[in-house]
Design a protein around this motif. Sequence first.
Motif, PDB file in Angstrom:
ATOM      1  N   TYR A 739       0.842  -1.186   0.000  1.00 13.79           N
ATOM      2  CA  TYR A 739       0.000   0.000   0.000  1.00 13.79           C
ATOM      3  C   TYR A 739       0.891   1.255   0.000  1.00 13.79           C
ATOM      4  O   TYR A 739       2.089   1.192   0.265  1.00 13.79           O
ATOM      5  CB  TYR A 739      -0.908   0.049   1.232  1.00 13.79           C
ATOM      6  N   ARG A 740       0.239   2.379  -0.273  1.00 14.60           N
ATOM      7  CA  ARG A 740       0.907   3.672  -0.144  1.00 14.60           C
ATOM      8  C   ARG A 740      -0.115   4.685   0.350  1.00 14.60           C
ATOM      9  O   ARG A 740      -1.148   4.914  -0.302  1.00 14.60           O
ATOM     10  CB  ARG A 740       1.513   4.141  -1.470  1.00 14.60           C
ATOM     11  N   PHE A 741       0.169   5.278   1.510  1.00 11.42           N
ATOM     12  CA  PHE A 741      -0.657   6.366   2.014  1.00 11.42           C
ATOM     13  C   PHE A 741      -0.198   7.662   1.369  1.00 11.42           C
ATOM     14  O   PHE A 741       1.001   7.966   1.339  1.00 11.42           O
ATOM     15  CB  PHE A 741      -0.533   6.464   3.528  1.00 11.42           C
ATOM     16  N   GLN A 742      -1.133   8.415   0.805  1.00 16.51           N
ATOM     17  CA  GLN A 742      -0.823   9.659   0.106  1.00 16.51           C
ATOM     18  C   GLN A 742      -1.722  10.764   0.643  1.00 16.51           C
ATOM     19  O   GLN A 742      -2.926  10.567   0.813  1.00 16.51           O
ATOM     20  CB  GLN A 742      -1.024   9.497  -1.404  1.00 16.51           C
ATOM     21  N   VAL A 743      -1.141  11.922   0.928  1.00 19.12           N
ATOM     22  CA  VAL A 743      -1.904  13.076   1.397  1.00 19.12           C
ATOM     23  C   VAL A 743      -1.477  14.296   0.596  1.00 19.12           C
ATOM     24  O   VAL A 743      -0.297  14.483   0.302  1.00 19.12           O
ATOM     25  CB  VAL A 743      -1.695  13.304   2.915  1.00 19.12           C
ATOM     26  N   ILE A 744      -2.458  15.088   0.173  1.00 19.57           N
ATOM     27  CA  ILE A 744      -2.205  16.359  -0.488  1.00 19.57           C
ATOM     28  C   ILE A 744      -2.921  17.444   0.293  1.00 19.57           C
ATOM     29  O   ILE A 744      -3.832  17.156   1.089  1.00 19.57           O
ATOM     30  CB  ILE A 744      -2.652  16.349  -1.962  1.00 19.57           C
ATOM     31  N   ALA A 745      -2.532  18.697   0.082  1.00 19.11           N
ATOM     32  CA  ALA A 745      -3.101  19.784   0.877  1.00 19.11           C
ATOM     33  C   ALA A 745      -3.083  21.069   0.069  1.00 19.11           C
ATOM     34  O   ALA A 745      -2.338  21.213  -0.900  1.00 19.11           O
ATOM     35  CB  ALA A 745      -2.322  19.957   2.183  1.00 19.11           C
ATOM     36  N   CYS A 746      -3.924  21.997   0.505  1.00 21.52           N
ATOM     37  CA  CYS A 746      -3.930  23.336  -0.076  1.00 21.52           C
ATOM     38  C   CYS A 746      -3.840  24.353   1.046  1.00 21.52           C
ATOM     39  O   CYS A 746      -4.189  24.075   2.199  1.00 21.52           O
ATOM     40  CB  CYS A 746      -5.185  23.576  -0.922  1.00 21.52           C
ATOM     41  N   ASN A 747      -3.363  25.545   0.716  1.00 15.04           N
ATOM     42  CA  ASN A 747      -3.306  26.615   1.703  1.00 15.04           C
ATOM     43  C   ASN A 747      -4.651  27.321   1.790  1.00 15.04           C
ATOM     44  O   ASN A 747      -5.633  26.919   1.149  1.00 15.04           O
ATOM     45  CB  ASN A 747      -2.169  27.586   1.378  1.00 15.04           C
ATOM     46  N   SER A 748      -4.707  28.387   2.549  1.00 13.53           N
ATOM     47  CA  SER A 748      -5.981  29.090   2.771  1.00 13.53           C
ATOM     48  C   SER A 748      -6.495  29.764   1.513  1.00 13.53           C
ATOM     49  O   SER A 748      -7.678  30.117   1.450  1.00 13.53           O
ATOM     50  CB  SER A 748      -5.815  30.123   3.878  1.00 13.53           C
TER      51      SER A 748
END
Length: 1010
Positions: A739-748
């Motif tokens: 498996y691979r846990f992946q997280v992405i994010a954005c700023n305000s």
Amino acid sequence: MAIWGEMGAQHPAFPPFLRHVPNWLALPLLWAAMLLPAHADQGQTAWSVRGWRSDTGLPDDEDYDIAQAPDGCIWIATSVGPFRFDGIQFSLVDVPEVSHDFNSTCYVICAARDGSVWWGLNHGRVVRWQQQGHYDIWRVAQGIPNDYPDSICEGRNGAVFVGFRKSGVVEIANGKVTRLDSSNGLPAQMRACLTADADGNVWCAAGSSLFEFRNGAFARIADIPNGWPTGLSLARDGGFWIREDHDVRHLVPGKGIDRTIQIPQALGAASAFHEDAAGNVWIGTWQSPQCGLFLYQGGQLIPEGVDRRQITSIINDREGNIWVTTFEDGIKRLRPRLIRFLKLDPGGMSWGRIRSFARDTAGRLWAVFEDNTVFCLDGGKLEQVPQFSQNAGTIGRAVAVEAAPDGSVVIGTWDKGLFRCNGPQSTPVPIRAPTEARRMVTMLYSNTGDLWVSSSRNGEIARIRHDGADAWQIPDATTAPVMAQGAGGDMLMATDRGRLFHLAGGKIEEIPFPGSGDYRIHGLWRDGDGNVWIGFLGGGLGRLKDGHFIRATARDGLADDYVYQVVPDGLGRIWIISNSGLSRIDVSNFDQFASGIEKRVRVATFGEEEDLDSQAPTRNIGFDTGYCCRVLGDGLWFSYGDGILIVTPGAWPPNKVPPPVVVEAVRVDDRDIPTDANSLRNLTLPPSHSRLEFDFAALSFDMPENNQYRYMIEGYDKQWNEAGNTRQAIYTRLTAGRYRFQVIACNSDGVWNQAGAGVAFTVTPFYWQTWWFQLSVLTVIILCVAVIVRWVAYRRLRWQLRLAEQEAALHKERSRIARDMHDELGASLTRITLMSELASGEPGLPSTATDQLGAIANASRAVSGTLDQIVWTVNPRNDTLERLVGYAGEFASEYLETVGIGLRLELPSDIPSRTVSSDARHQMLLLVKEALNNVAKYANARQVTMQVGFENGSTHIVIADDGSGFDPDTVSPSANGLRNMRQRIAALGGVVEIKSRPGSGTTVTFEAPL
């Protein structure tokens, strides 16, 4: 000293319209853009300050240095050691060998380009922290001076330099400590102040000279007249800033000192200095009651919200934020002020919330309070308009105020109509208006100069012009408390029953939308693109665009379902006042939500960021308060409790830098897994795990609470999980696999880091799920099956042998019986026949005897024929289909010949080689015999045709005659002949078919699986 802070900023600290203004003029212009006229809250500076202390999460308030690492994290040097900060959470970096010492004060900190973090402690200790649990320590024994570190920076090739207060400089390169003092060009017993640029060039200010590190030693490059430096920083123009106790001087090698910033004795000694990416000069002081943080602008030191605090360091992060550490008051983050709160405090008394406000052309602010009083703020002076209140003797109870184009204001009352005022002490003049407008609720001046008024009487709307007035009534409405300017002078109106109407060309028409009438409408605005934005009390935010309506609620990510005020800013954003305070959404994000691309609305909330919670209440801020928001100049003005919020959207340029994303913690069944690269490279989970947790963060510090996240486990999740601002993902037991846990994010500002961060891991199988176990089980099963098959085959073979033996014995016995019957019974019957025939031929016998002897002969011949059939049936040599067909044909020929009927026999040339049991042969022969017997007895036929065929494993025997035929319907199904035939053919698993018609003969067909 924070080298990354000095060199790494990418965003200017000023709005775009100030970027090309000279530094000495930039701040006054910013103030002019943001400050109110003389009545603004004087406690609010041009920069907003957010702080973290021990009571708000910071582990220690005694902080000495701060730096930003290449991955975006903020590192803080404190009296209890270094801490890592991701915008929400502080994490102590525990180095047991020094963290547990009596004095573990960390004085300087540096984030190196390779991701390692260096810090200096007192009494000769320097630490390099590389990854979780991996660190190096250099002590006095390795060559570190037993002195207080004063500065730290990174040079070329990963070398780190540490400056001390009295012991010169040490260089740590490839694990080796090199002492750089008077033998290497530096003056003895002098404070060494270091700085470095992004290329690794290192400079040192010590005594009265400036040095540059070259070829393993410091070389003097400039004089510092009358110098006693306490700090050194790079200047944006290529020079240097020399910090001393009470001045900061700008030094250009080869030219000398060209600028000096004097620090008054009352403000204390200079303790920190920084020139940010926009060229603003920040100075921190200490050791004085008046010390604090100052911005040098226009020849003056201007305090910027961190007053009476001892400043220890200043940096500029990559997003343009200013970070400050203080001694005993934690850390601070500064940004240009986006929001100002104007608190109207008439004589210190509580007058309730502001129902309505307006600013006239002279800049005076007029406000109607909840108790129906009116105040005017002019030049910092707040005066009450005495003619309006709930008290007896006044004109009436004011409910709204509106600024007129001619400089006056119009005040609407609940019961006495409209009045025009030119000043707080002028006499209000009544305005002629339709009768319906006397019970006024809301007022609005259109861009054509017309005054629109809504009344509480049956939804009546009035338009007042200089040459007269008009009135309309909204259908099925009690009040229209909300109005908005439409396109081309038309008006939009929302009723207290939650319905929306449009008035154009003198005609009122309802604008239908799904859910119309379900919630009261309190906020209404039409933007420049013609979209209508609607704030519902309990129903969230709605939008009408090109006839299509979409609503977003708290379940869709909205901050609150009670939306009081909604205003577009013209920059692609919508600002909202709700029960949760001030928030902001992007129109582009709302478009994606409306089209189904995004599942949630991305909302930025403002509270701690602008310290709103301490400036104004947020509960019941706007309910039933009339027209409570306006666009004045470049600002958005909102009534907010007993004050007014002024938002300057352009103060914060959009942050277009994708936030770095890090996985901060991995836990398996509440057990922490090290997050260093080596540990995560081979992360393996046991098959029995029941809970898997990932903590993550987006390292954007503009508004960290508004960073948004999406995550998934590749190989498990089919799509992204929307986490909102939640920074944790939890999974239950996963099956064995990779498996691979992946997280992405954005700023305000909604800028996504699509690469994000990830952790690859493997879930090992239970032993019964491993390939070797499954292969072993499969092998065992195959062996067991093989043994069982062999045993069954052996048993079956033995059974077949016994059966073959039994059949052979049976065939032998049947052959013997057939032979005995043919030899003995056949011979006896033949003898009886011959003797009877001979006896009947004797002369002189009575005729009766002759007849009886003839009968005996005939009977014996019949018994002999029957015996031949029985012997044929019993004989195993006849157990074939070919023998059956041949015998049946012979029998038919002999039988029909005796009765004088012709036979046409049609037999196939190729008869299948099949075995037929004796019983089946016997039954089939009896069926043929019965059919031929019926022909001889009843058909009166001259010719019989007998056909034999084979098809699909069945045998067909057809017997057709040309006799008289019969009607099958007249024959009883229980007739013996037919019943016997059906029973016999059924015993063979076959069928019989009889076709006949009077005068047309009869056809009998037997079909059986022989």
